[in-house]
Enzyme design. Structure first.
Site, PDB file in Angstrom:
ATOM      1  N   VAL A 100       6.128  -5.735   1.017  1.00 45.32           N
ATOM      2  CA  VAL A 100       5.608  -6.534   1.968  1.00 45.32           C
ATOM      3  C   VAL A 100       5.257  -8.186   0.773  1.00 45.32           C
ATOM      4  O   VAL A 100       5.537  -7.818  -0.299  1.00 45.32           O
ATOM      5  CB  VAL A 100       3.711  -5.827   1.626  1.00 45.32           C
ATOM      6  CG1 VAL A 100       3.169  -7.091   3.174  1.00 45.32           C
ATOM      7  CG2 VAL A 100       4.149  -4.745   2.565  1.00 45.32           C
ATOM      8  N   ASP A 115      -2.755   6.408  10.480  1.00 43.12           N
ATOM      9  CA  ASP A 115      -3.031   5.859   8.726  1.00 43.12           C
ATOM     10  C   ASP A 115      -3.680   4.967   8.260  1.00 43.12           C
ATOM     11  O   ASP A 115      -4.217   4.560   7.400  1.00 43.12           O
ATOM     12  CB  ASP A 115      -1.516   5.233   8.095  1.00 43.12           C
ATOM     13  CG  ASP A 115      -1.378   5.733   6.979  1.00 43.12           C
ATOM     14  OD1 ASP A 115      -1.646   6.904   6.016  1.00 43.12           O
ATOM     15  OD2 ASP A 115      -0.836   5.117   5.937  1.00 43.12           O
ATOM     16  N   GLY A 149       6.145   0.042  -0.206  1.00 46.99           N
ATOM     17  CA  GLY A 149       6.361   1.655   0.755  1.00 46.99           C
ATOM     18  C   GLY A 149       6.830   2.124   0.801  1.00 46.99           C
ATOM     19  O   GLY A 149       8.575   1.736   0.526  1.00 46.99           O
ATOM     20  N   GLY A 168       3.477  -5.657  -2.754  1.00 49.64           N
ATOM     21  CA  GLY A 168       4.108  -4.433  -2.248  1.00 49.64           C
ATOM     22  C   GLY A 168       4.746  -3.729  -1.822  1.00 49.64           C
ATOM     23  O   GLY A 168       5.685  -4.206  -1.768  1.00 49.64           O
TER      24      GLY A 168
END
Length: 439
Positions: free
Chosen positions: A31, A139, A26, A24
């Site tokens: 990652v 988060d 962000g 992924g």
């Protein structure tokens, strides 16, 4: 977790880890799925080049990685390695197989109350270890919770705060996860462990409703609702709603602690599990005979009709007809038919003696006459040996007494008849002598 192929610009080796797939991307970086020389798989995050040039970011990143090393607990992804001095700083955590809570709910719908309580209790216990290490996640949201076979795992702890995604000076200055941010984060106030409690309450509400407790809309609208409006928990089960509402309190002092939350969720999970076992319907009792269907039902009806026509026949059993030894399960019709069941008709003018069923054993005799044709559904009850012995003893005793009585009666009649004959002969001799006859 979805995996994608590496792109041309992606590195193939970072530190001592070989990269295999993209997991992924962000606002902080990308990652990757990697592995070391021993084959241990890791989730490796590489920081974006523009953030790597920011010295303030590097210092914050170093503090967060140092704090993450102190976290001990089975509910977090363990930090494996990190390089804070590289051109593009990176860190590697233990790879956790399994979907995220967000993906599971999106694919399968809301979780049951018991399952939400179990997941929430494990996450609360994990946050206890995080807070004891002096770290606040800042988060926590469904996409940062992975559901592994060994239980839920918290990932990306304490890193989003360094990017500025959840530390705001005023509404709308950053983009993050506004549906899961605490009011103090929106106002730019100091974060505390109660901040993670608020985020966990919103996360569990999402798991129970498959929707955010503050609805949908732009970042500004969502952040305004977090600060000024109450959370909408209409789809949350009654067992969880009061506790989640306490977690979503605007004032951090009114929220339960992570330890209190863990204990309360464990109680709810146990009670809900017990309730499911009580509500579950009992297993159906195994009947001795199942109701026949199809051809067996037709044969059973025909046999019942035959039994009603035969005099002195006991009522039929409720079970299906037995077909032991029959070829097609039907009753025997005609003198020479061998289709199974009792023989009806044929050359015999009267009811057959000791009608035989499918097992070949003779049927019982009734008190007024002999039993008619047996159906294959009846079964002889086994005789009681003790009762048979008693009846045999009584029969022998009665027979002996009757025989003795008859013998005694015959013995008395013999001498009586002899004495009568003597008297009769004496009378005749007297008459013959009469008057005038003498010696």
């Amino acid at each position: 977790m979805a995996m994608m192929r590496l792109r041309r610009e992606d590195p193939r080796v970072v530190g001592s880890f070989r990269l295999h797939r993209r997991l992924g991307a962000g606002g902080m970086g990308v990652v990757y799925l990697g592995s070391d020389r021993r084959g241990q798989r890791v989730a490796l995050k590489v920081i974006r080049p523009d953030l790597a040039e920011d010295q303030e970011f590097r210092s914050r990143f170093a503090r967060e990685v140092s704090a993450a090393r102190r976290i001990r607990g089975g509910c977090t992804a363990r930090l494996v390695a990190a390089d804070l001095e590289a051109d593009r700083p990176w860190f590697a955590t233990q790879y956790v197989p399994g979907p995220s809570l967000h993906d599971k709910v999106a694919a399968e719908g809301p979780l049951a109350a018991a399952e939400v309580a179990v997941v929430g209790a494990a996450l609360s216990e994990g946050l206890v270890a995080v807070h004891e290490a002096g770290v606040v996640h800042r988060d926590l949201k469904p996409s940062n919770i992975l559901l592994s076979p060994k239980g839920p795992r918290i990932i990306d702890f304490g890193i989003a705060w360094a990017t500025g995604a959840s530390t705001l000076t005023h509404v709308g200055t950053a983009v993050g996860s506004p549906g899961f941010l605490a009011p103090e984060q929106v106002r730019g106030a100091a974060v505390t462990p109660a901040t993670d409690v608020f985020a966990l309450g919103a996360t569990l509400a999402y798991a129970a409703m498959a929707d955010s407790p503050f609805g949908h809309g732009s970042s500004e609208v969502m952040l305004y609702r977090v600060v000024h409006e109450e959370a909408q928990l209409r789809g949350v089960p009654d067992a969880l709603a009061p506790l989640l509402r306490a977690c979503l309190a605007k004032d951090p002092e009114e929220r339960p602690s992570t330890l209190q939350l863990s204990l309360r969720l464990k109680e709810i999970a146990a009670r809900e599990a017990q309730g499911l076992s009580d509500v579950r319907p009992p297993a159906p009792r195994q009947e001795q005979h199942e109701r026949p269907t199809g051809r067996l039902a037709e044969e059973y009806a025909e046999q019942r009709t035959q039994r009603r026509a035969a005099p002195g026949t006991p009522p039929p059993r409720t079970g299906p007809p037995r077909t032991n030894g029959s070829r097609d399960g039907g009753p025997r019709t005609g003198g020479g038919s061998k289709t199974g069941g009792a023989r009806t008709g044929g050359s015999r003018p009267s009811a057959p003696r000791g009608t035989r069923g499918s097992s070949g054993r003779p049927g019982p005799r009734s008190g007024t006459g002999r039993q008619g044709p047996r159906t294959t559904g009846t079964r002889l009850r086994p005789a009681n040996p003790r009762l048979l012995r008693q009846r045999l003893f009584v029969f022998v005793v009665v027979t002996l007494l009757v025989a003795l009585g008859i013998a005694a009666a015959q013995g008395c009649q013999g001498p009586a008849r002899g004495l009568g004959d003597v008297r009769q002969e004496q009378g005749v001799s007297d008459v013959r002598q009469g008057p005038g006859s003498g010696s």
